[in-house]
Write a protein that holds these residues in place. Structure first.
Motif, PDB file in Angstrom:
ATOM      1  N   PHE A   1       0.818  -1.215   0.000  1.00 43.58           N
ATOM      2  CA  PHE A   1       0.000   0.000   0.000  1.00 43.58           C
ATOM      3  C   PHE A   1       0.850   1.263   0.000  1.00 43.58           C
ATOM      4  O   PHE A   1       0.494   2.263  -0.637  1.00 43.58           O
ATOM      5  N   MET A   2       1.958   1.251   0.741  1.00 43.00           N
ATOM      6  CA  MET A   2       2.790   2.453   0.871  1.00 43.00           C
ATOM      7  C   MET A   2       4.277   2.097   0.803  1.00 43.00           C
ATOM      8  O   MET A   2       4.983   2.195   1.807  1.00 43.00           O
ATOM      9  N   PRO A   3       4.738   1.722  -0.391  1.00 45.08           N
ATOM     10  CA  PRO A   3       6.160   1.395  -0.537  1.00 45.08           C
ATOM     11  C   PRO A   3       7.069   2.570  -0.192  1.00 45.08           C
ATOM     12  O   PRO A   3       8.211   2.372   0.243  1.00 45.08           O
ATOM     13  N   ARG A   4       6.550   3.792  -0.383  1.00 44.49           N
ATOM     14  CA  ARG A   4       7.254   4.997   0.071  1.00 44.49           C
ATOM     15  C   ARG A   4       6.243   5.861   0.822  1.00 44.49           C
ATOM     16  O   ARG A   4       5.106   6.039   0.365  1.00 44.49           O
ATOM     17  N   TYR A   5       6.637   6.395   1.952  1.00 49.90           N
ATOM     18  CA  TYR A   5       5.718   7.192   2.751  1.00 49.90           C
ATOM     19  C   TYR A   5       6.500   8.160   3.618  1.00 49.90           C
ATOM     20  O   TYR A   5       7.714   8.001   3.832  1.00 49.90           O
ATOM     21  N   ASP A   6       5.816   9.159   4.104  1.00 45.97           N
ATOM     22  CA  ASP A   6       6.419  10.003   5.138  1.00 45.97           C
ATOM     23  C   ASP A   6       5.405  10.244   6.247  1.00 45.97           C
ATOM     24  O   ASP A   6       4.209   9.958   6.098  1.00 45.97           O
ATOM     25  N   ILE A   7       5.903  10.741   7.367  1.00 46.01           N
ATOM     26  CA  ILE A   7       5.097  10.967   8.563  1.00 46.01           C
ATOM     27  C   ILE A   7       5.140  12.448   8.918  1.00 46.01           C
ATOM     28  O   ILE A   7       6.199  13.076   8.868  1.00 46.01           O
ATOM     29  N   ASP A   8       4.001  12.998   9.269  1.00 44.84           N
ATOM     30  CA  ASP A   8       3.921  14.379   9.741  1.00 44.84           C
ATOM     31  C   ASP A   8       4.226  14.372  11.237  1.00 44.84           C
ATOM     32  O   ASP A   8       3.323  14.271  12.074  1.00 44.84           O
ATOM     33  N   TRP A   9       5.511  14.456  11.560  1.00 46.44           N
ATOM     34  CA  TRP A   9       5.934  14.279  12.954  1.00 46.44           C
ATOM     35  C   TRP A   9       5.347  15.332  13.888  1.00 46.44           C
ATOM     36  O   TRP A   9       5.116  15.057  15.070  1.00 46.44           O
ATOM     37  N   GLU A  10       5.088  16.537  13.378  1.00 47.22           N
ATOM     38  CA  GLU A  10       4.569  17.597  14.243  1.00 47.22           C
ATOM     39  C   GLU A  10       3.158  17.295  14.734  1.00 47.22           C
ATOM     40  O   GLU A  10       2.735  17.824  15.766  1.00 47.22           O
ATOM     41  N   ARG A  11       2.441  16.466  14.016  1.00 47.26           N
ATOM     42  CA  ARG A  11       1.064  16.142  14.410  1.00 47.26           C
ATOM     43  C   ARG A  11       0.954  14.791  15.121  1.00 47.26           C
ATOM     44  O   ARG A  11      -0.145  14.355  15.476  1.00 47.26           O
ATOM     45  N   CYS A  12       2.064  14.130  15.324  1.00 48.65           N
ATOM     46  CA  CYS A  12       2.049  12.831  16.018  1.00 48.65           C
ATOM     47  C   CYS A  12       1.799  13.034  17.508  1.00 48.65           C
ATOM     48  O   CYS A  12       2.225  14.031  18.104  1.00 48.65           O
ATOM     49  N   GLU A  13       1.124  12.061  18.107  1.00 42.90           N
ATOM     50  CA  GLU A  13       0.869  12.100  19.553  1.00 42.90           C
ATOM     51  C   GLU A  13       1.146  10.724  20.146  1.00 42.90           C
ATOM     52  O   GLU A  13       0.732   9.709  19.576  1.00 42.90           O
ATOM     53  N   ARG A  14       1.828  10.717  21.277  1.00 40.95           N
ATOM     54  CA  ARG A  14       2.089   9.472  21.996  1.00 40.95           C
ATOM     55  C   ARG A  14       0.995   9.212  23.020  1.00 40.95           C
ATOM     56  O   ARG A  14       0.369  10.145  23.536  1.00 40.95           O
ATOM     57  N   VAL A  15       0.773   7.940  23.324  1.00 43.36           N
ATOM     58  CA  VAL A  15      -0.162   7.594  24.392  1.00 43.36           C
ATOM     59  C   VAL A  15       0.493   7.856  25.739  1.00 43.36           C
ATOM     60  O   VAL A  15       1.724   7.859  25.862  1.00 43.36           O
ATOM     61  N   THR A  16      -0.315   8.112  26.734  1.00 40.18           N
ATOM     62  CA  THR A  16       0.158   8.159  28.116  1.00 40.18           C
ATOM     63  C   THR A  16      -0.621   7.086  28.858  1.00 40.18           C
ATOM     64  O   THR A  16      -1.697   7.338  29.391  1.00 40.18           O
ATOM     65  N   MET A  17      -0.061   5.881  28.847  1.00 40.62           N
ATOM     66  CA  MET A  17      -0.769   4.718  29.360  1.00 40.62           C
ATOM     67  C   MET A  17       0.067   3.952  30.369  1.00 40.62           C
ATOM     68  O   MET A  17       1.299   3.959  30.314  1.00 40.62           O
ATOM     69  N   GLN A  18      -0.623   3.288  31.250  1.00 46.26           N
ATOM     70  CA  GLN A  18       0.022   2.358  32.152  1.00 46.26           C
ATOM     71  C   GLN A  18       0.645   1.228  31.340  1.00 46.26           C
ATOM     72  O   GLN A  18      -0.036   0.569  30.554  1.00 46.26           O
ATOM     73  N   ASN A  19       1.957   1.049  31.480  1.00 50.46           N
ATOM     74  CA  ASN A  19       2.629  -0.144  30.958  1.00 50.46           C
ATOM     75  C   ASN A  19       2.871  -0.136  29.456  1.00 50.46           C
ATOM     76  O   ASN A  19       3.807  -0.744  28.967  1.00 50.46           O
ATOM     77  N   VAL A  20       2.003   0.537  28.701  1.00 57.29           N
ATOM     78  CA  VAL A  20       2.019   0.438  27.242  1.00 57.29           C
ATOM     79  C   VAL A  20       2.598   1.706  26.631  1.00 57.29           C
ATOM     80  O   VAL A  20       2.266   2.813  27.047  1.00 57.29           O
ATOM     81  N   ALA A  21       3.470   1.542  25.624  1.00 55.88           N
ATOM     82  CA  ALA A  21       4.060   2.687  24.932  1.00 55.88           C
ATOM     83  C   ALA A  21       3.743   2.610  23.451  1.00 55.88           C
ATOM     84  O   ALA A  21       3.738   1.531  22.858  1.00 55.88           O
ATOM     85  N   GLY A  22       3.495   3.759  22.864  1.00 61.02           N
ATOM     86  CA  GLY A  22       3.211   3.790  21.437  1.00 61.02           C
ATOM     87  C   GLY A  22       2.587   5.110  21.055  1.00 61.02           C
ATOM     88  O   GLY A  22       2.674   6.102  21.785  1.00 61.02           O
ATOM     89  N   TRP A  23       1.939   5.104  19.912  1.00 58.58           N
ATOM     90  CA  TRP A  23       1.371   6.323  19.347  1.00 58.58           C
ATOM     91  C   TRP A  23      -0.153   6.259  19.383  1.00 58.58           C
ATOM     92  O   TRP A  23      -0.745   5.224  19.113  1.00 58.58           O
ATOM     93  N   SER A  24      -0.774   7.406  19.700  1.00 63.99           N
ATOM     94  CA  SER A  24      -2.221   7.514  19.580  1.00 63.99           C
ATOM     95  C   SER A  24      -2.599   8.125  18.247  1.00 63.99           C
ATOM     96  O   SER A  24      -3.703   7.876  17.735  1.00 63.99           O
ATOM     97  N   ARG A  25      -1.677   8.902  17.675  1.00 66.19           N
ATOM     98  CA  ARG A  25      -1.883   9.474  16.350  1.00 66.19           C
ATOM     99  C   ARG A  25      -0.567   9.438  15.578  1.00 66.19           C
ATOM    100  O   ARG A  25       0.478   9.837  16.099  1.00 66.19           O
ATOM    101  N   LEU A  26      -0.655   8.970  14.325  1.00 69.07           N
ATOM    102  CA  LEU A  26       0.533   8.857  13.478  1.00 69.07           C
ATOM    103  C   LEU A  26       0.125   9.194  12.038  1.00 69.07           C
ATOM    104  O   LEU A  26      -0.155   8.311  11.235  1.00 69.07           O
TER     105      LEU A  26
END
Length: 400
Positions: A369-394
């Motif tokens: 689907f996306m052999p080449r892609y980029d990410i809008d890093w300024e609009r990314c958001e990380r989760v603030t969760m117990q135990n779990v790390a990752g992104w809520s928006r990417l």
């Protein structure tokens, strides 16, 4: 105990943003870390964390697996994640029947169907990889297995997200999180009762019909609370793990486009890439245990009855365990040390094979689907969760 020069606060903005520099300093300067504010200890080196995961006689799960649970002093509900042997062994022997290699492979067509369904809906010129894709299909897979009606499957995901959410600086669940946890438990309890009256071809119905060996050797059925507790755990782990793992994968590959191109050229490397993501930036940061007896590690005594963070994400970046541990390399030698990304010992993830299957299939489709892609890093958001790390928006854009 003397206050460490390193500060590890698992509820801080700094930790949620990027814990790996904190882990490096802890491994180096405070391998047995003590936090006086919250009165807990933490292990970060691979040798120590792996050993603790396997030592249930010292590091117990029976009082809970997060700091707030242990601090509350209230015994958690009867769920496999809160059990030590022999209860744990009996329960795992029963529940593992749903996750045999053959059972997992029967889910392949379902995973492919759902990955295609949600990927077909996104706009390649701009979409949120989490909200539009990776948050949606994993919960469908696991709740379909459990027997959750279709109209409630995404609601289960929303409850889980709210339950795990923590406001920065807050150890306990929010009021909304506590309500979401209660709503989840009530939903599954009612569903178990419905399946008792009207069995179907699903996991909850199978567990209703099964028997388990108790401590006294007696064989009995599981009660409604036990089945509901397992279904709740299954829904949470099944939804969150793959959602965060895929988000972490796409973010990491964006920073290492050469590795993405390697996968484009050779899809047989995808399983190895999944293992490296689990090691390099897995979704599960830590598990908390409570000491059943005094234990001495690196000449430091951890008293009985203390919470201990077993930080698997730090152990997976330990240079004494992995060569160039802070380097992302899908072709690394995976025999060097045990990957702790999905746990280790008796509490290793029951659904690990399913998580790997889902992630492998999803990455294969994303490569097309996306052999080449980029990410809008300024609009990314990380989760603030117990135990779990990752992104809520990417936010992602496919490049021509």
């Amino acid at each position: 105990m003397t206050k460490s020069a390193v500060e590890f606060d698992p509820f801080s903005e700094e930790f949620y943003a990027n814990p790996y520099e904190i882990y490096r300093r802890m491994r180096q300067d405070a391998p047995v870390y003590y936090n006086a504010e919250y009165d807990f200890y933490a292990l970060t080196r691979h040798e120590d964390v792996a050993a603790a995961f396997k030592d249930h006689q010292t590091y117990s799960s029976a009082r809970g697996v997060d700091l707030a649970q242990i601090k509350s002093g209230m015994p958690p509900h009867r769920s496999i994640i809160f059990m030590d042997p022999p209860d744990h062994r009996h329960m795992r022997n029963l529940l593992s029947r749903a996750f045999t290699p053959r059972a997992i492979q029967t889910q392949r067509d379902t995973v492919v169907e759902l990955v295609r369904k949600y990927l077909d809906r996104v706009d390649p010129t701009g979409f949120d990889l989490i909200q539009d894709f990776s948050a949606l299909f994993p919960v469908e897979v696991i709740t379909r297995m459990a027997g959750v009606p279709e109209e409630f499957r995404q609601q289960v995901r929303l409850w889980i997200d709210e339950t795990l959410h923590r406001e920065p600086g807050q150890m306990e669940s929010t009021e909304a999180g506590a309500q979401a946890a209660a709503d989840t438990a009530i939903f599954y309890y009612n569903l178990v009762q419905e399946r008792r009256a009207d069995p179907r071809d699903d996991m909850i119905s199978t567990l209703i019909a099964a028997e388990i060996e108790r401590d006294n050797g007696e064989m009995t059925s599981l009660d409604d609370l036990e089945i509901a507790a397992f279904a709740t755990l299954l829904g949470g782990a099944g939804a969150e793990t793959v959602t965060k793992l895929l988000g972490n994968a796409i973010a990491t590959f964006a920073r290492h486009p050469d590795q993405w191109r390697t996968l484009l050229d050779d899809r047989s490397r995808i399983p190895a890439a999944v293992e490296e993501i689990l090691r390099y930036e897995g979704p599960v940061q830590y598990n908390v245990r409570c000491t059943r007896k005094e234990v001495r590690v690196h000449e430091i005594t951890i008293p009985e009855g203390k919470p201990v963070f077993l930080i698997g994400a730090s152990a997976n970046r330990d240079p004494d365990a992995f060569t160039d541990a802070d380097t992302f390399d899908i072709d690394r030698d995976r025999t060097q040390s045990q990957n702790l990304g999905l746990g280790y010992g008796i509490h290793s993830c029951l659904g690990a094979a399913l998580a790997r299957l889902e992630t492998t299939i999803a990455l294969d489709h994303l490569l097309d689907f996306m052999p080449r892609y980029d990410i809008d890093w300024e609009r990314c958001e990380r989760v603030t969760m117990q135990n779990v790390a990752g992104w809520s928006r990417l936010p992602v854009r496919v490049l021509s």
